[in-house]
Design an enzyme around this catalytic site. Structure first.
Site, PDB file in Angstrom:
ATOM      1  N   ASP A 133       0.825  -1.206   0.000  1.00  0.00           N
ATOM      2  CA  ASP A 133       0.000   0.000   0.000  1.00  0.00           C
ATOM      3  C   ASP A 133       0.861   1.258   0.000  1.00  0.00           C
ATOM      4  OD1 ASP A 133      -2.418   1.402   0.071  1.00  0.00           O
ATOM      5  OD2 ASP A 133      -2.419   1.527   2.251  1.00  0.00           O
ATOM      6  N   CYS A 213     -17.658   8.172   0.271  1.00  0.00           N
ATOM      7  CA  CYS A 213     -17.201   7.120   1.184  1.00  0.00           C
ATOM      8  C   CYS A 213     -16.777   7.698   2.532  1.00  0.00           C
ATOM      9  CB  CYS A 213     -16.035   6.375   0.550  1.00  0.00           C
ATOM     10  SG  CYS A 213     -15.362   5.044   1.566  1.00  0.00           S
TER      11      CYS A 213
END
Length: 320
Positions: A133, A213
């Site tokens: 990530d 979101c």
């Protein structure tokens, strides 16, 4: 690399398990399929990345730009599930499960470095580069290609063994390894994640609009105030959001408690008081979230998130 031809995927996967990864898969690196690059391109064109401009990096669509010598990719997953639950009550904030314990980047990078160093020790010509990530790699697509799991309707990768409670990482190498079979889709007709999302951020199966979101807004949004169409739906979330994962049948049936003790919750992360977070000092934030993934949420953002929840629960004149 004459000797390298004798290095098998099986040996590599055995070493990955020895290092401590729970799942590992391998694939030869070829160009991404048009559908895969088009999905990212269309998502970006619709502005669903919000202000995450790093998602536009062309390296995400062409992994050879990340590492020109790459021939194979090793995908790994680490289960982070712990059996704890959020404290009920309007006075408490909610922190996403991924951030309850020690920063996963530190855990993943340590294991990835060990595996990559081992690979390079096998032959002077072997090169290995790892990410968790932290680079322009479409980790979910590669996890699916290596058989780790499939990309679900909520955008997460679901594994048959651990559900979606996994951290993903990958090692790029110039070593040629035998490929595993790609994972197949097993969401079926289920739409629980779409139905459960309070802001309708999952606009259609497999498509998530970051602009709607809760996880994006509580973690990435640097604005002084959260959008007024998001705050009424926070439901106590101050750092991330697990709603679409909590309702997933795969998680409800197949979650397993992790054996990584560092992922156990820090004191205070299970039941943080909104009032306390709304007025947390920079010094207390620094002390409380040492070596935590929550350090990405700066103290002024954490205060903002907590206050947004309090304003919705108790009115705009709430005192904190």
């Amino acid at each position: 690399m004459n000797e390298c031809t004798s290095i098998s995927s099986t040996i590599v996967k055995e070493k990955a398990k020895e290092v401590g990864f729970h799942l590992v898969g391998v694939t030869t690196v070829k160009d991404l399929e048009p559908r895969e690059t088009e999905n990212l391109s269309n998502w970006l064109k619709q502005g669903y990345h919000a202000d995450m401009e790093w998602m536009k990096n062309p390296k995400r669509e062409d992994i050879s730009l990340v590492m020109p010598e790459v021939r194979s990719l090793i995908s790994v997953a680490l289960n982070y599930y712990t059996p704890h639950v959020h404290q009920k009550g309007d006075e408490y904030g909610k922190i996403s499960r991924y951030a309850w314990g020690r920063d996963y980047h530190r855990i993943m990078h340590k294991k990835l470095k060990e595996l990559a160093s081992w690979l390079e020790s096998l032959d002077a010509d072997i090169k290995a580069r790892y990410y968790a990530d932290t680079g322009p790699v479409q980790d979910k697509i590669w996890a699916q290609k290596t058989g780790i799991g499939w990309i679900a309707k909520n955008g997460n990768v679901i594994t048959k063994k651990y559900g979606s409670w996994v951290f993903l990482g990958e090692i790029l190498t110039n070593l040629e390894l035998e490929s595993d079979r790609p994972a197949t889709q097993h969401c079926g007709t289920c739409t629980r994640c779409l139905q459960a999302c309070p802001t309708s951020a999952i606009t259609e199966p497999f498509v998530v609009d970051a602009n709607r979101c809760i996880a994006y807004h509580t973690i990435e949004n640097r604005a002084k105030e959260l959008p007024p169409d998001i705050t009424p739906h926070l439901q106590g979330w101050v750092a991330g959001c697990d709603i679409c994962q909590d309702v997933c049948p795969w998680n409800q049936r197949f979650s397993q408690v992790t054996d990584v003790s560092d992922f156990q919750p820090y004191p205070g992360n299970l039941a943080p008081k909104l009032v306390e977070l709304a007025q947390i000092s920079n010094e207390e934030w620094d002390k409380r979230f040492t070596a935590s993934a929550l350090r990405r949420i700066k103290p002024e953002m954490l205060r903002r998130n907590a206050r947004a929840n309090l304003d919705q629960k108790y009115g705009i004149e709430a005192s904190y």
